[in-house]
Design a protein around this motif. Structure first.
Motif, PDB file in Angstrom:
ATOM      1  N   LEU A  26       0.854  -1.188   0.000  1.00 58.77           N
ATOM      2  CA  LEU A  26       0.000   0.000   0.000  1.00 58.77           C
ATOM      3  C   LEU A  26       0.887   1.233   0.000  1.00 58.77           C
ATOM      4  N   GLY A  27       0.299   2.354  -0.364  1.00 54.83           N
ATOM      5  CA  GLY A  27       1.019   3.619  -0.368  1.00 54.83           C
ATOM      6  C   GLY A  27       0.511   4.523   0.741  1.00 54.83           C
ATOM      7  N   LEU A  28       1.398   5.294   1.323  1.00 53.61           N
ATOM      8  CA  LEU A  28       1.031   6.297   2.326  1.00 53.61           C
ATOM      9  C   LEU A  28       1.615   7.634   1.893  1.00 53.61           C
ATOM     10  N   ILE A  29       0.757   8.638   1.740  1.00 55.85           N
ATOM     11  CA  ILE A  29       1.188   9.979   1.357  1.00 55.85           C
ATOM     12  C   ILE A  29       0.878  10.917   2.516  1.00 55.85           C
ATOM     13  N   VAL A  30       1.926  11.466   3.138  1.00 54.14           N
ATOM     14  CA  VAL A  30       1.758  12.381   4.263  1.00 54.14           C
ATOM     15  C   VAL A  30       2.253  13.764   3.861  1.00 54.14           C
ATOM     16  N   PRO A  31       1.846  14.817   4.581  1.00 51.45           N
ATOM     17  CA  PRO A  31       2.381  16.149   4.264  1.00 51.45           C
ATOM     18  C   PRO A  31       3.893  16.215   4.427  1.00 51.45           C
ATOM     19  N   SER A  32       4.391  15.797   5.601  1.00 48.26           N
ATOM     20  CA  SER A  32       5.835  15.786   5.831  1.00 48.26           C
ATOM     21  C   SER A  32       6.131  15.098   7.153  1.00 48.26           C
ATOM     22  N   VAL A  33       7.075  14.171   7.150  1.00 47.85           N
ATOM     23  CA  VAL A  33       7.472  13.530   8.394  1.00 47.85           C
ATOM     24  C   VAL A  33       8.306  14.468   9.256  1.00 47.85           C
ATOM     25  N   ALA A  34       8.527  15.714   8.796  1.00 52.69           N
ATOM     26  CA  ALA A  34       9.139  16.721   9.653  1.00 52.69           C
ATOM     27  C   ALA A  34       8.268  16.977  10.877  1.00 52.69           C
ATOM     28  N   ASN A  35       6.961  16.767  10.734  1.00 47.57           N
ATOM     29  CA  ASN A  35       6.052  16.811  11.878  1.00 47.57           C
ATOM     30  C   ASN A  35       6.001  15.410  12.473  1.00 47.57           C
ATOM     31  N   THR A  43       4.816   9.193  13.445  1.00 47.47           N
ATOM     32  CA  THR A  43       4.177   8.230  14.356  1.00 47.47           C
ATOM     33  C   THR A  43       3.048   7.485  13.657  1.00 47.47           C
ATOM     34  N   PHE A  44       2.239   8.225  12.902  1.00 42.31           N
ATOM     35  CA  PHE A  44       1.149   7.579  12.168  1.00 42.31           C
ATOM     36  C   PHE A  44       1.695   6.570  11.168  1.00 42.31           C
ATOM     37  N   ALA A  45       2.761   6.949  10.458  1.00 43.34           N
ATOM     38  CA  ALA A  45       3.369   6.047   9.468  1.00 43.34           C
ATOM     39  C   ALA A  45       3.868   4.769  10.135  1.00 43.34           C
ATOM     40  N   ARG A  46       4.482   4.897  11.306  1.00 43.96           N
ATOM     41  CA  ARG A  46       5.000   3.718  12.008  1.00 43.96           C
ATOM     42  C   ARG A  46       3.870   2.770  12.391  1.00 43.96           C
ATOM     43  N   HIS A  47       2.761   3.316  12.899  1.00 45.03           N
ATOM     44  CA  HIS A  47       1.639   2.464  13.306  1.00 45.03           C
ATOM     45  C   HIS A  47       0.938   1.840  12.096  1.00 45.03           C
ATOM     46  N   LEU A  48       0.813   2.598  11.015  1.00 43.09           N
ATOM     47  CA  LEU A  48       0.177   2.047   9.817  1.00 43.09           C
ATOM     48  C   LEU A  48       1.031   0.933   9.234  1.00 43.09           C
ATOM     49  N   GLU A  49       2.331   1.139   9.202  1.00 40.10           N
ATOM     50  CA  GLU A  49       3.226   0.114   8.682  1.00 40.10           C
ATOM     51  C   GLU A  49       3.165  -1.149   9.536  1.00 40.10           C
ATOM     52  N   ALA A  95       0.613  -2.222  11.302  1.00 42.65           N
ATOM     53  CA  ALA A  95      -0.650  -2.902  11.014  1.00 42.65           C
ATOM     54  C   ALA A  95      -0.570  -3.637   9.680  1.00 42.65           C
ATOM     55  N   ALA A  96       0.084  -3.026   8.688  1.00 38.70           N
ATOM     56  CA  ALA A  96       0.214  -3.651   7.365  1.00 38.70           C
ATOM     57  C   ALA A  96       1.110  -4.883   7.423  1.00 38.70           C
ATOM     58  N   LEU A  97       2.271  -4.753   8.073  1.00 37.61           N
ATOM     59  CA  LEU A  97       3.215  -5.866   8.146  1.00 37.61           C
ATOM     60  C   LEU A  97       2.610  -7.072   8.856  1.00 37.61           C
ATOM     61  N   ALA A  98       1.781  -6.812   9.852  1.00 42.41           N
ATOM     62  CA  ALA A  98       1.151  -7.908  10.583  1.00 42.41           C
ATOM     63  C   ALA A  98       0.251  -8.748   9.697  1.00 42.41           C
ATOM     64  N   GLU A  99      -0.182  -8.181   8.567  1.00 44.73           N
ATOM     65  CA  GLU A  99      -1.054  -8.898   7.633  1.00 44.73           C
ATOM     66  C   GLU A  99      -0.344  -9.214   6.320  1.00 44.73           C
ATOM     67  N   GLY A 100       0.979  -9.104   6.314  1.00 47.44           N
ATOM     68  CA  GLY A 100       1.739  -9.471   5.115  1.00 47.44           C
ATOM     69  C   GLY A 100       1.804  -8.410   4.047  1.00 47.44           C
ATOM     70  N   PHE A 101       1.461  -7.173   4.381  1.00 49.75           N
ATOM     71  CA  PHE A 101       1.541  -6.070   3.427  1.00 49.75           C
ATOM     72  C   PHE A 101       2.782  -5.231   3.714  1.00 49.75           C
ATOM     73  N   TYR A 102       3.303  -4.595   2.671  1.00 49.30           N
ATOM     74  CA  TYR A 102       4.396  -3.657   2.804  1.00 49.30           C
ATOM     75  C   TYR A 102       3.881  -2.258   2.471  1.00 49.30           C
ATOM     76  N   MET A 103       4.667  -1.246   2.820  1.00 48.12           N
ATOM     77  CA  MET A 103       4.195   0.125   2.664  1.00 48.12           C
ATOM     78  C   MET A 103       5.265   1.001   2.046  1.00 48.12           C
ATOM     79  N   LEU A 104       4.860   1.871   1.120  1.00 44.50           N
ATOM     80  CA  LEU A 104       5.731   2.896   0.554  1.00 44.50           C
ATOM     81  C   LEU A 104       5.291   4.256   1.092  1.00 44.50           C
ATOM     82  N   GLU A 117      -2.606   5.179  17.099  1.00 47.36           N
ATOM     83  CA  GLU A 117      -2.483   3.755  16.795  1.00 47.36           C
ATOM     84  C   GLU A 117      -3.832   3.174  16.373  1.00 47.36           C
ATOM     85  N   GLU A 118      -4.881   3.552  17.080  1.00 48.01           N
ATOM     86  CA  GLU A 118      -6.220   3.067  16.735  1.00 48.01           C
ATOM     87  C   GLU A 118      -6.652   3.576  15.364  1.00 48.01           C
ATOM     88  N   MET A 119      -6.337   4.838  15.084  1.00 44.98           N
ATOM     89  CA  MET A 119      -6.704   5.420  13.792  1.00 44.98           C
ATOM     90  C   MET A 119      -5.944   4.747  12.651  1.00 44.98           C
TER      91      MET A 119
END
Length: 362
Positions: A65-74, A79-85, A87-96, A307-309
């Motif tokens: 899956l893809g994740l597009i954020v404004p900037s990880v400078a914030n 943190t959101f990217a880490r939690h989404l990744e 959740a994805a890895l736990a189900e065999g998905f990878y993230m860009l 994390e829930e989101m």
């Protein structure tokens, strides 16, 4: 192990190659837990890596899956990217991960490239009012989850929006300040051109109005009309706002920042003005990033259940990617929570009149 094949994994796990294939392609509904565990263990032991191009030819999609954020400078987006990744890895998905700086053309380019590379689902975190720039790709079949955003007229039919109740969150933190006796509050945001920022400003206004105060009790820093609201510059924006607001003839006693990074900049500006946060002036933020609890003083803020989101975002995206038909989009709102720390206290004017109440209510 270089060159490991699906047949070697099957032999190692004591299953058929089709069973390994089913796991790799997410078809595990009828697979026994112990069978799945054996296959996963064999994959790890042998260091097997599936051929993604071949997988895409078989299934029409890849487990990514893809994740597009404004900037990880914030740090909130990191943190959101880490939690989404996770959740994805736990189900065999990878993230860009892509950083868009809220630029519509960059978002459109990323979405089109991800779709062209066989990635069937994207989480988009810009919170822009319109999704017209990515609508053609969504209508072509891309599954899209829009994060930190509520549904808007004209959105593509299948888009799912996920966020917190920004109006409620900002009301909570503004009511907290009003309860401490503050009657002149400043709202610092930069541009209010995104949905989440507009909703937070609405919550600020609603709290002022509900308290029976005149509209001028809520000051909107002049920088709120600027077009630029780059997440990389938010802290400096807060510092500039604090310097300007505190130099005014009738300065605010409390400053409401659009997010925690902006609030940390405000705190720096207050110090540069020779004042003390939590004594001379109260400061609040929004997000509850890790730095909020480590600031001096600790930052009062609104916590988003990140994390829930992230888990909800992945679940909704996967459901869309695995569905053969479009379902109507909708909004999922999580409840925010007020976190009170030492950056807020009773108004100095109130404290002079009632010394017993100094420090505010915790």
């Amino acid at each position: 192990m270089a060159g490991t094949t699906i047949y070697q994994v099957a032999q190692e796990a004591g299953v058929s190659p089709s069973t390994v294939s089913n796991l790799l392609n997410g078809r595990t509904d009828k697979m026994l837990p112990e069978t799945r565990a054996r296959v996963e263990s064999a994959i790890r032991r042998l260091g097997y890596r599936p051929n993604r191009a071949a997988q895409q030819l078989r299934t029409g999609r890849i487990q990514m899956l893809g994740l597009i954020v404004p900037s990880v400078a914030n740090p909130f987006w990191g943190t959101f990217a880490r939690h989404l990744e996770a959740a994805a890895l736990a189900e065999g998905f990878y993230m860009l991960l892509c950083n868009s700086e809220r630029d519509r053309d960059r978002e459109r380019h990323y979405v089109e490239e991800l779709w062209g590379d066989g990635i069937g689902g994207v989480v988009l975190c810009s919170s822009l009012p319109s999704l017209d720039h990515v609508k053609p790709t969504v209508e072509a079949g891309l599954r899209l989850v829009a994060f930190d955003r509520t549904a808007q007229p004209g959105d593509p039919y299948s888009v799912v929006n996920i966020g917190t109740d920004n109006v409620l969150g900002m009301r909570l933190v503004t009511e907290h300040l009003l309860g401490l006796g503050h009657r002149r509050l400043a709202f610092v945001s930069g541009s209010i051109g995104s949905i989440n920022r507009a909703e937070r400003y609405s919550g600020f206004q609603q709290a002022i109005e509900a308290a029976g105060l005149p509209p001028e009790a809520g000051i909107v820093w002049s920088g709120a009309d600027t077009l630029d609201f780059d997440d990389r510059d938010t802290a400096e924006l807060g510092r500039s706002a604090a310097r300007e607001l505190l130099a005014a003839a009738n300065p605010p006693t409390a400053i409401v920042a659009i997010n925690d990074m902006c609030a940390l900049g405000v705190i720096a500006g207050v110090r540069e003005a020779g004042l003390t946060v939590g004594r001379d002036i109260s400061v609040v933020g929004y997000d509850d990033i890790m730095l909020a609890s480590m600031a001096m003083p600790g930052l009062t803020t609104v916590r988003q259940p990140v994390e829930e989101m992230a888990s909800t975002a992945f679940t909704k995206l996967r459901q869309g990617m695995e569905s053969t038909t479009d379902s109507a989009g909708h909004s999922v709102l999580h409840r925010p929570r007020l976190i009170v720390r030492d950056s807020t206290a009773a108004s100095a004017a109130l404290a002079v009149k009632t010394p017993a109440h100094q420090g505010g209510t915790r």
